[in-house]
Scaffold this active site. Structure first.
Site, mmCIF file in Angstrom:
data_model
loop_
_atom_site.group_PDB
_atom_site.id
_atom_site.type_symbol
_atom_site.label_atom_id
_atom_site.label_comp_id
_atom_site.label_asym_id
_atom_site.label_seq_id
_atom_site.Cartn_x
_atom_site.Cartn_y
_atom_site.Cartn_z
ATOM 1 N N PRO A 20 61.928 -35.403 0.197
ATOM 2 C CG PRO A 20 62.401 -33.434 -0.989
ATOM 3 C CD PRO A 20 62.610 -34.926 -1.017
ATOM 4 N NE ARG A 41 52.138 -30.730 11.240
ATOM 5 C CZ ARG A 41 52.943 -29.986 11.958
ATOM 6 N NH1 ARG A 41 52.649 -28.714 12.183
ATOM 7 N NH2 ARG A 41 54.054 -30.472 12.455
ATOM 8 C CB CYS A 47 31.819 -32.032 20.315
ATOM 9 S SG CYS A 47 30.531 -31.137 19.469
ATOM 10 C CD GLU A 48 37.722 -35.088 20.425
ATOM 11 O OE1 GLU A 48 38.679 -35.095 21.226
ATOM 12 O OE2 GLU A 48 37.434 -36.002 19.663
HETATM 13 N N1 LLP Z 1 60.166 -40.431 3.662
HETATM 14 C C1 LLP Z 1 59.576 -41.238 4.567
HETATM 15 C C2 LLP Z 1 59.866 -42.667 4.541
HETATM 16 C C3 LLP Z 1 58.696 -40.686 5.509
HETATM 17 O O1 LLP Z 1 58.134 -41.483 6.416
HETATM 18 C C4 LLP Z 1 58.437 -39.289 5.511
HETATM 19 C C5 LLP Z 1 57.520 -38.692 6.482
HETATM 20 C C6 LLP Z 1 59.069 -38.509 4.522
HETATM 21 C C7 LLP Z 1 59.935 -39.109 3.628
HETATM 22 C C8 LLP Z 1 58.842 -37.030 4.415
HETATM 23 O O2 LLP Z 1 59.251 -36.352 5.556
HETATM 24 P P1 LLP Z 1 59.229 -34.759 5.581
HETATM 25 O O3 LLP Z 1 60.223 -34.267 4.567
HETATM 26 O O4 LLP Z 1 57.858 -34.332 5.231
HETATM 27 O O5 LLP Z 1 59.588 -34.422 6.968
HETATM 28 N N2 LLP Z 1 52.321 -35.808 10.177
HETATM 29 C C9 LLP Z 1 53.568 -35.338 10.764
HETATM 30 C C10 LLP Z 1 54.737 -35.690 9.900
HETATM 31 C C11 LLP Z 1 54.863 -37.180 9.633
HETATM 32 C C12 LLP Z 1 56.005 -37.523 8.740
HETATM 33 C C13 LLP Z 1 55.935 -38.941 8.314
HETATM 34 N N3 LLP Z 1 56.962 -39.367 7.407
HETATM 35 C C14 LLP Z 1 53.463 -33.831 10.982
HETATM 36 O O6 LLP Z 1 52.428 -33.262 10.690
HETATM 37 O O7 LLP Z 1 54.397 -33.219 11.474
#
Ligand code: LLP
Length: 431
Positions: free
Chosen positions: A289, A327, A357-358
């Site tokens: 997580p 985000r 500036c966007e």
């Molecule tokens: N494991 C793997 C292989 C992953 O690629 C990710 C996230 C996680 C675990 C953790 O996922 P989480 O529990 O945080 O959902 N930047 C995007 C989120 C990208 C997630 C990428 N991978 C945002 O701001 O929503």
């Protein structure tokens, strides 16, 4: 439940509430912190992070398990330390994250290495320090890892990341378990991949893993993925390859704006029922997580620089921007924005935008706020994928960060100066 004076009740994230007209986190006034450290400023609650972790720990209590925090969500050293001290391992995706993980004091054996593009030198370093598992994403990567490990006289512990072809029902950019994503090995090729891995002298098969996406708010996709994973484990073990652990990835969503994801303990209660029913209840479980451990533990404080009312739109121009909070620009994500010291005045509808500036540099659209220039706003649910995705666009220094623990606030990252940003660059010789 906390509410602004004279406004309907609203749910604020845990450990954030209004006291005497000011927003506080645990026992610390956010206004005070902004005065002391300036803005934009990220502030995190230690109790909120540990509370989120405790829900997973309750859900998995009595089972052999390892929680590997996906540090891409927020990789600031003190955040890692907090979770590592509470028993977490770490899920890393680069050599840089490995160095951070080690600097934060993680036991290397509790580190798992995910990602589609590991380089030879990243593999070497990870083998040198003895990480727990490589989550491998392609046959080509498996062969390179085998070669690197044999060259070092070692056997690399591996898990194959399965693409279970499950729809996580989330934003397409953060959905990872569908066939047309770049991630993982297709379901139908997994058995052959394990047979191959088991025959490689430089590899030691230890697990199987998947990760179906992020900001998942339903239990169904997890149950589907679990079923598919267990079908595979059955086939792989029937072929004589033992799977010690099953890694179900991360992805559990948080409440940004009325989202209602399952609680981690409830989710795992249901998943364990399925695992037990299928006879795998004793198998070691890994999870990765990220967002759900840190997302709602953080806020970004920002000062209103200018009010710019217009014919079509009113703009509140604040000192945080898309480089601090990417985000909204990247995913049209919604972060709640509240006043730190609410005024007793009728709100107007504003677009909250930054100085970059966007036109894409917006933090919130059509928000009812009574703020004026000089006021402080708090962008909520900013603990995950904000600071770790922050950039220096427009040569803006990255924000400072503070960790709150009860009545104590500790500066855990100083504000980046212009000199910090220029440090690695060189001018051309004089002509
Ligand atoms: N494991 C793997 C292989 C992953 O690629 C990710 C996230 C996680 C675990 C953790 O996922 P989480 O529990 O945080 O959902 N930047 C995007 C989120 C990208 C997630 C990428 N991978 C945002 O701001 O929503």
């Amino acid at each position: 439940m906390s509410s602004l004076p004279g406004q309907p009740p609203m749910n604020l994230p845990p450990f954030i509430s209004y006291h005497a007209g000011d927003l506080v986190m645990e026992g610390v006034s956010l206004k005070q912190l902004a005065m002391e450290h300036g803005t934009p400023l990220f502030v995190y609650s230690r109790a909120a992070m540990l509370g989120a972790l405790a829900a997973y720990q309750r859900g998995l209590a009595g089972r052999s398990h390892q929680i590997c925090y996906a540090m891409k969500a927020n990789s600031t050293l003190a955040i890692l330390q907090t979770l590592v001290r509470a028993g977490c391992g770490l899920d890393i995706v680069s050599g840089g994250e490995l160095e951070r993980a080690l600097a934060a004091g993680v036991e290397p054996g509790k580190v798992i290495f995910s990602g589609v593009g590991k380089t030879r030198s990243e593999m070497q370093r990870a083998l040198e320090v003895g990480i727990g598992c490589f989550n491998v994403e392609s046959r080509a990567e498996l062969d390179v890892l085998d070669d690197v490990a044999r060259g070092m006289g070692l056997r690399a512990p591996v898990s194959v990341r399965v693409n279970p072809n499950v729809d996580a029902r989330t934003h397409p950019y953060i959905s990872t378990g569908l066939k047309d994503n770049k991630f993982g090995i297709a379901h139908e090729d997994v058995l052959a991949t394990y047979r191959h891995a088991a025959a490689c002298a430089g590899l030691r098969v230890v697990g199987i893993d998947c990760h179906i996406g992020s900001q998942i708010t339903q239990t169904g996709p997890y149950l589907d993925a679990m079923d598919r994973m267990l079908d595979l484990v059955q086939n792989i073990e029937a072929a004589g390859v033992r799977i010690e652990h099953i890694d179900f990835g991360g992805g559990l969503g948080i409440d940004y704006h009325g989202d209602e994801p399952p609680q981690a303990d409830d989710l795992w209660h249901q998943l364990l029922k399925r695992l037990d029913a299928r006879g795998y209840g004793q198998r070691k479980i890994y999870i990765e997580p990220g967002r759900s451990l840190v997302g709602n533990a953080g806020v970004c404080l920002t000062e209103v620089l200018y009010c710019k009312p217009g014919e079509q739109k009113n703009f509140l121009i604040v000192d945080a921007a898309m480089n601090d909070l990417p985000r909204p620009a990247m995913y049209q994500a919604y972060h709640r924005i509240v006043e730190v010291s609410p005024r007793n005045a009728a709100p107007l509808t504003w677009d909250v935008v930054g100085p970059v500036c966007e036109s894409g540099d917006w933090l919130g659209r059509d928000r009812a706020l009574a703020a004026q220039s000089g006021d402080l706003l708090a962008v909520l649910s900013a603990g995950a994928y904000c600071m770790s995705m922050a950039s220096n666009y427009n040569t803006r220094g990255r924000a400072a960060e503070v960790l709150v623990d009860g009545d104590t606030a500790t500066l855990i990252r100083a504000r980046e100066s212009a000199a910090d940003q220029l440090r690695l660059e060189s001018l051309l010789p004089s002509v």
